[in-house]
Enzyme design. Sequence first.
Site, PDB file in Angstrom:
ATOM      1  N   TYR A  53       0.765  -1.199  -0.382  1.00  0.00           N
ATOM      2  CA  TYR A  53      -0.110   0.077  -0.220  1.00  0.00           C
ATOM      3  C   TYR A  53       1.025   1.333   0.078  1.00  0.00           C
ATOM      4  CZ  TYR A  53      -3.929  -2.912   0.142  1.00  0.00           C
ATOM      5  OH  TYR A  53      -5.227  -3.474  -0.403  1.00  0.00           O
ATOM      6  N   ARG A  56       1.737   1.614  -3.273  1.00  0.00           N
ATOM      7  CA  ARG A  56       0.676   2.442  -4.409  1.00  0.00           C
ATOM      8  C   ARG A  56       0.640   3.812  -3.775  1.00  0.00           C
ATOM      9  NH1 ARG A  56      -3.918  -2.218  -3.274  1.00  0.00           N
ATOM     10  NH2 ARG A  56      -5.103   0.025  -4.716  1.00  0.00           N
ATOM     11  N   ASN A  92     -12.975   2.227  -6.344  1.00  0.00           N
ATOM     12  CA  ASN A  92     -11.199   2.369  -6.684  1.00  0.00           C
ATOM     13  C   ASN A  92     -10.986   3.257  -4.719  1.00  0.00           C
ATOM     14  OD1 ASN A  92     -10.847   1.907  -9.057  1.00  0.00           O
ATOM     15  ND2 ASN A  92     -11.391   3.346  -9.605  1.00  0.00           N
ATOM     16  N   VAL A  93      -9.594   3.005  -4.574  1.00  0.00           N
ATOM     17  CA  VAL A  93      -9.059   3.986  -3.226  1.00  0.00           C
ATOM     18  C   VAL A  93      -8.522   5.017  -3.514  1.00  0.00           C
ATOM     19  CG1 VAL A  93      -9.097   1.162  -1.611  1.00  0.00           C
ATOM     20  CG2 VAL A  93      -7.098   2.129  -3.416  1.00  0.00           C
ATOM     21  N   HIS A 109     -15.015   0.721  -1.359  1.00  0.00           N
ATOM     22  CA  HIS A 109     -13.441  -0.021  -0.935  1.00  0.00           C
ATOM     23  C   HIS A 109     -12.615   0.696   0.471  1.00  0.00           C
ATOM     24  CE1 HIS A 109     -14.627  -3.270  -4.421  1.00  0.00           C
ATOM     25  NE2 HIS A 109     -15.472  -3.579  -3.119  1.00  0.00           N
ATOM     26  N   CYS A 117      -6.914   2.971  12.579  1.00  0.00           N
ATOM     27  CA  CYS A 117      -7.051   2.324  14.134  1.00  0.00           C
ATOM     28  C   CYS A 117      -6.963   0.673  14.424  1.00  0.00           C
ATOM     29  CB  CYS A 117      -6.772   3.979  15.162  1.00  0.00           C
ATOM     30  SG  CYS A 117      -5.889   2.679  16.937  1.00  0.00           S
ATOM     31  N   THR A 176     -14.290  -1.204 -14.771  1.00  0.00           N
ATOM     32  CA  THR A 176     -14.319  -2.596 -14.138  1.00  0.00           C
ATOM     33  C   THR A 176     -14.626  -3.743 -14.923  1.00  0.00           C
ATOM     34  OG1 THR A 176     -15.633  -3.388 -11.652  1.00  0.00           O
ATOM     35  CG2 THR A 176     -16.767  -2.232 -13.604  1.00  0.00           C
ATOM     36  N   ASN A 201     -15.663  -0.104 -21.102  1.00  0.00           N
ATOM     37  CA  ASN A 201     -14.808  -0.651 -20.415  1.00  0.00           C
ATOM     38  C   ASN A 201     -13.825  -0.572 -22.194  1.00  0.00           C
ATOM     39  OD1 ASN A 201     -13.181  -1.594 -17.661  1.00  0.00           O
ATOM     40  ND2 ASN A 201     -13.917  -3.131 -19.041  1.00  0.00           N
ATOM     41  N   GLU A 203     -12.304  -3.048 -22.646  1.00  0.00           N
ATOM     42  CA  GLU A 203     -12.688  -4.498 -23.724  1.00  0.00           C
ATOM     43  C   GLU A 203     -14.419  -5.359 -23.006  1.00  0.00           C
ATOM     44  OE1 GLU A 203      -9.714  -6.533 -22.696  1.00  0.00           O
ATOM     45  OE2 GLU A 203      -9.833  -7.038 -20.248  1.00  0.00           O
TER      46      GLU A 203
HETATM   47  C1  BV8 Z   1     -17.349  -9.629   0.896  1.00  0.00           C
HETATM   48  C2  BV8 Z   1      -9.879  -2.711  -2.131  1.00  0.00           C
HETATM   49  C3  BV8 Z   1     -18.590 -10.779   2.368  1.00  0.00           C
HETATM   50  C4  BV8 Z   1      -8.249  -3.272  -1.698  1.00  0.00           C
HETATM   51  C5  BV8 Z   1     -11.209  -4.365  -3.011  1.00  0.00           C
HETATM   52  C6  BV8 Z   1     -14.404 -15.952   0.154  1.00  0.00           C
HETATM   53  C7  BV8 Z   1     -14.710 -15.764   0.944  1.00  0.00           C
HETATM   54  C8  BV8 Z   1     -14.525 -14.197   1.211  1.00  0.00           C
HETATM   55  C9  BV8 Z   1     -15.455 -13.555   0.011  1.00  0.00           C
HETATM   56  C10 BV8 Z   1     -15.591 -14.103  -1.013  1.00  0.00           C
HETATM   57  C11 BV8 Z   1     -15.469 -15.267  -1.158  1.00  0.00           C
HETATM   58  N1  BV8 Z   1     -15.352 -15.692  -2.052  1.00  0.00           N
HETATM   59  C12 BV8 Z   1     -15.739 -14.502  -3.133  1.00  0.00           C
HETATM   60  C13 BV8 Z   1     -16.048 -13.408  -2.551  1.00  0.00           C
HETATM   61  C14 BV8 Z   1     -16.599 -12.272  -2.047  1.00  0.00           C
HETATM   62  C15 BV8 Z   1     -14.864 -11.664  -2.519  1.00  0.00           C
HETATM   63  C16 BV8 Z   1     -14.687 -11.523  -3.991  1.00  0.00           C
HETATM   64  O1  BV8 Z   1     -15.625 -11.275  -4.735  1.00  0.00           O
HETATM   65  N2  BV8 Z   1     -14.106 -11.687  -4.533  1.00  0.00           N
HETATM   66  C17 BV8 Z   1     -14.448 -12.473  -6.525  1.00  0.00           C
HETATM   67  C18 BV8 Z   1     -12.646 -12.824  -6.274  1.00  0.00           C
HETATM   68  C19 BV8 Z   1     -14.544 -13.236  -6.402  1.00  0.00           C
HETATM   69  N3  BV8 Z   1     -15.469 -10.408  -2.354  1.00  0.00           N
HETATM   70  C20 BV8 Z   1     -15.570 -10.067  -1.286  1.00  0.00           C
HETATM   71  O2  BV8 Z   1     -14.477 -10.260  -0.352  1.00  0.00           O
HETATM   72  C21 BV8 Z   1     -16.331  -8.533  -0.749  1.00  0.00           C
HETATM   73  N4  BV8 Z   1     -16.653  -8.283   0.538  1.00  0.00           N
HETATM   74  O3  BV8 Z   1     -17.881 -10.071   0.262  1.00  0.00           O
HETATM   75  O4  BV8 Z   1     -17.124  -9.296   2.511  1.00  0.00           O
HETATM   76  C22 BV8 Z   1     -19.129 -10.061   3.685  1.00  0.00           C
HETATM   77  C23 BV8 Z   1     -20.463  -9.917   4.178  1.00  0.00           C
HETATM   78  C24 BV8 Z   1     -20.849  -9.575   5.623  1.00  0.00           C
HETATM   79  C25 BV8 Z   1     -20.032  -9.756   6.577  1.00  0.00           C
HETATM   80  C26 BV8 Z   1     -17.991  -9.745   5.768  1.00  0.00           C
HETATM   81  C27 BV8 Z   1     -18.681  -9.813   4.591  1.00  0.00           C
HETATM   82  C28 BV8 Z   1     -15.234  -7.410  -0.854  1.00  0.00           C
HETATM   83  C29 BV8 Z   1     -14.028  -7.273  -1.605  1.00  0.00           C
HETATM   84  C30 BV8 Z   1     -13.176  -5.880  -1.689  1.00  0.00           C
HETATM   85  C31 BV8 Z   1     -12.049  -6.115  -2.014  1.00  0.00           C
HETATM   86  N5  BV8 Z   1     -10.977  -5.125  -1.890  1.00  0.00           N
HETATM   87  N6  BV8 Z   1      -9.841  -3.307  -3.471  1.00  0.00           N
HETATM   88  C32 BV8 Z   1      -7.251  -2.615  -2.949  1.00  0.00           C
HETATM   89  O5  BV8 Z   1      -7.568  -1.986  -3.426  1.00  0.00           O
HETATM   90  O6  BV8 Z   1      -6.210  -3.410  -2.278  1.00  0.00           O
HETATM   91  S1  BV8 Z   1     -11.261  -5.056  -4.684  1.00  0.00           S
HETATM   92  C33 BV8 Z   1     -10.645  -4.944  -6.274  1.00  0.00           C
HETATM   93  O7  BV8 Z   1     -10.342  -5.068  -7.348  1.00  0.00           O
HETATM   94  C34 BV8 Z   1     -11.187  -3.505  -6.889  1.00  0.00           C
HETATM   95  O8  BV8 Z   1     -10.814  -2.367  -5.383  1.00  0.00           O
HETATM   96  C35 BV8 Z   1     -12.046  -3.408  -7.817  1.00  0.00           C
HETATM   97  O9  BV8 Z   1     -13.147  -4.036  -6.646  1.00  0.00           O
HETATM   98  C36 BV8 Z   1     -12.107  -4.927  -7.391  1.00  0.00           C
HETATM   99  C37 BV8 Z   1     -11.665  -5.416  -8.944  1.00  0.00           C
HETATM  100  O10 BV8 Z   1     -11.145  -4.940  -9.494  1.00  0.00           O
HETATM  101  P1  BV8 Z   1     -12.117  -3.555 -10.656  1.00  0.00           P
HETATM  102  O11 BV8 Z   1     -11.916  -3.026 -10.086  1.00  0.00           O
HETATM  103  O12 BV8 Z   1     -12.896  -4.263 -11.354  1.00  0.00           O
HETATM  104  O13 BV8 Z   1     -10.510  -3.705 -11.588  1.00  0.00           O
HETATM  105  P2  BV8 Z   1      -9.728  -4.852 -12.362  1.00  0.00           P
HETATM  106  O14 BV8 Z   1      -8.237  -4.903 -12.608  1.00  0.00           O
HETATM  107  O15 BV8 Z   1     -10.200  -6.740 -11.762  1.00  0.00           O
HETATM  108  O16 BV8 Z   1     -10.500  -4.726 -13.736  1.00  0.00           O
HETATM  109  C38 BV8 Z   1      -9.965  -3.434 -14.489  1.00  0.00           C
HETATM  110  C39 BV8 Z   1     -11.655  -3.482 -15.859  1.00  0.00           C
HETATM  111  O17 BV8 Z   1     -10.745  -1.872 -16.393  1.00  0.00           O
HETATM  112  C40 BV8 Z   1     -10.746  -4.474 -16.564  1.00  0.00           C
HETATM  113  O18 BV8 Z   1     -11.704  -5.084 -17.657  1.00  0.00           O
HETATM  114  C41 BV8 Z   1     -10.188  -3.851 -17.714  1.00  0.00           C
HETATM  115  O19 BV8 Z   1     -10.120  -4.230 -18.390  1.00  0.00           O
HETATM  116  C42 BV8 Z   1     -10.013  -1.980 -17.567  1.00  0.00           C
HETATM  117  N7  BV8 Z   1      -9.190  -1.269 -18.167  1.00  0.00           N
HETATM  118  C43 BV8 Z   1      -8.072  -1.342 -18.169  1.00  0.00           C
HETATM  119  N8  BV8 Z   1      -7.110  -0.403 -19.018  1.00  0.00           N
HETATM  120  C44 BV8 Z   1      -8.777   0.573 -19.180  1.00  0.00           C
HETATM  121  C45 BV8 Z   1     -10.205   0.531 -19.124  1.00  0.00           C
HETATM  122  N9  BV8 Z   1     -10.633  -0.143 -19.037  1.00  0.00           N
HETATM  123  C46 BV8 Z   1     -11.021   1.696 -19.589  1.00  0.00           C
HETATM  124  N10 BV8 Z   1     -10.003   2.258 -20.002  1.00  0.00           N
HETATM  125  C47 BV8 Z   1      -9.004   1.725 -19.918  1.00  0.00           C
HETATM  126  N11 BV8 Z   1      -7.400   2.469 -19.810  1.00  0.00           N
END
Ligand code: BV8
Length: 233
Positions: A53, A56, A92-93, A109, A117, A176, A201, A203
């Site tokens: 972090y 970043r 986004n953060v 997020h 804290c 996203t 997006n 793609e």
């Molecule tokens: C929750 C902050 C429930 C941190 C992030 C097992 C255990 C626990 C949970 C789970 C599990 N299995 C599944 C889950 C749910 C899990 C989940 O969804 N997992 C996925 C992997 C399947 N979700 C969670 O855990 C969430 N919490 O479910 O809690 C709960 C219920 C009760 C009580 C307690 C808990 C929490 C999820 C949040 C995690 N934190 N970020 C940090 O930043 O480090 S997630 C992080 O990745 C991002 O914030 C974002 O949300 C996520 C995906 O990222 P995107 O933003 O979509 O980016 P990505 O790279 O994937 O895609 C980029 C896109 O942009 C692409 O499509 C690309 O084509 C496009 N792009 C690229 N360049 C360009 C472009 N577009 C336009 N122009 C360009 N130039």
Amino acid sequence: MKHVVVLTGAGISAESGLGTFRDKGGLWARYDPMTLATPEAFARDPALVQAFYDARRRNLLDAAPNAAHAALVRLDKELADRGGRLTLVTQNVDDLHERAGSRSVLHMHGELLKARCLACRAVSPWRADITPVDRCPVCGVGGLRPHVVWFGEMPLGMDAIEAALADADLFVAIGTSGSVYPAAGFVAAARRHGARTCELNLEPSDTAGLFEERHHGPATAVVPTWVEATLAG
Ligand code: BV8
């Protein structure tokens, strides 16, 4: 069109030089966000997660918002002038939406430029690295973690987001992959409430099939063009 709900992801900040979660270039070569953005990783190796972090946060301080962030500021103002409103939710953060001029951003997020804290849970602005000697500015006792929502942790503002989705006339997902929940489920909720849906997006995302309208290309080209077409329509 009265109420537009926009969800942004890492893709809107890609052209500002911030890494996305899926690309393996640059910053991510050393770190895998999917394994580091978890409470377990922080418990196991806090120094490694803090370094992820810190890198970043420094990268963000050198970055600037781009034309896609600016286009959303324009959409917000024009909608308000016409008696409508924009609800901006971001995964986004980074603070690029705010630096572009967006006044109300819902960071579901968390935020990289804030620290939380470990003792009293207070959230404080924080632009420097977080080191083991840093103490909470509020209670003076606890150590600090980044104020970000890790996998397995509850996203922030979900009640407000669900209320916005229930009231939306149009839901737009920008930059996203639709791979992380609950954010990836927002398009289905918007459709259930009768909103039109649009994906902007690079793609097709994992949920592209759920969007009635889709425009693909870099955000700095696609988003301003879509905003102008929407305002002219
Ligand atoms: C929750 C902050 C429930 C941190 C992030 C097992 C255990 C626990 C949970 C789970 C599990 N299995 C599944 C889950 C749910 C899990 C989940 O969804 N997992 C996925 C992997 C399947 N979700 C969670 O855990 C969430 N919490 O479910 O809690 C709960 C219920 C009760 C009580 C307690 C808990 C929490 C999820 C949040 C995690 N934190 N970020 C940090 O930043 O480090 S997630 C992080 O990745 C991002 O914030 C974002 O949300 C996520 C995906 O990222 P995107 O933003 O979509 O980016 P990505 O790279 O994937 O895609 C980029 C896109 O942009 C692409 O499509 C690309 O084509 C496009 N792009 C690229 N360049 C360009 C472009 N577009 C336009 N122009 C360009 N130039």
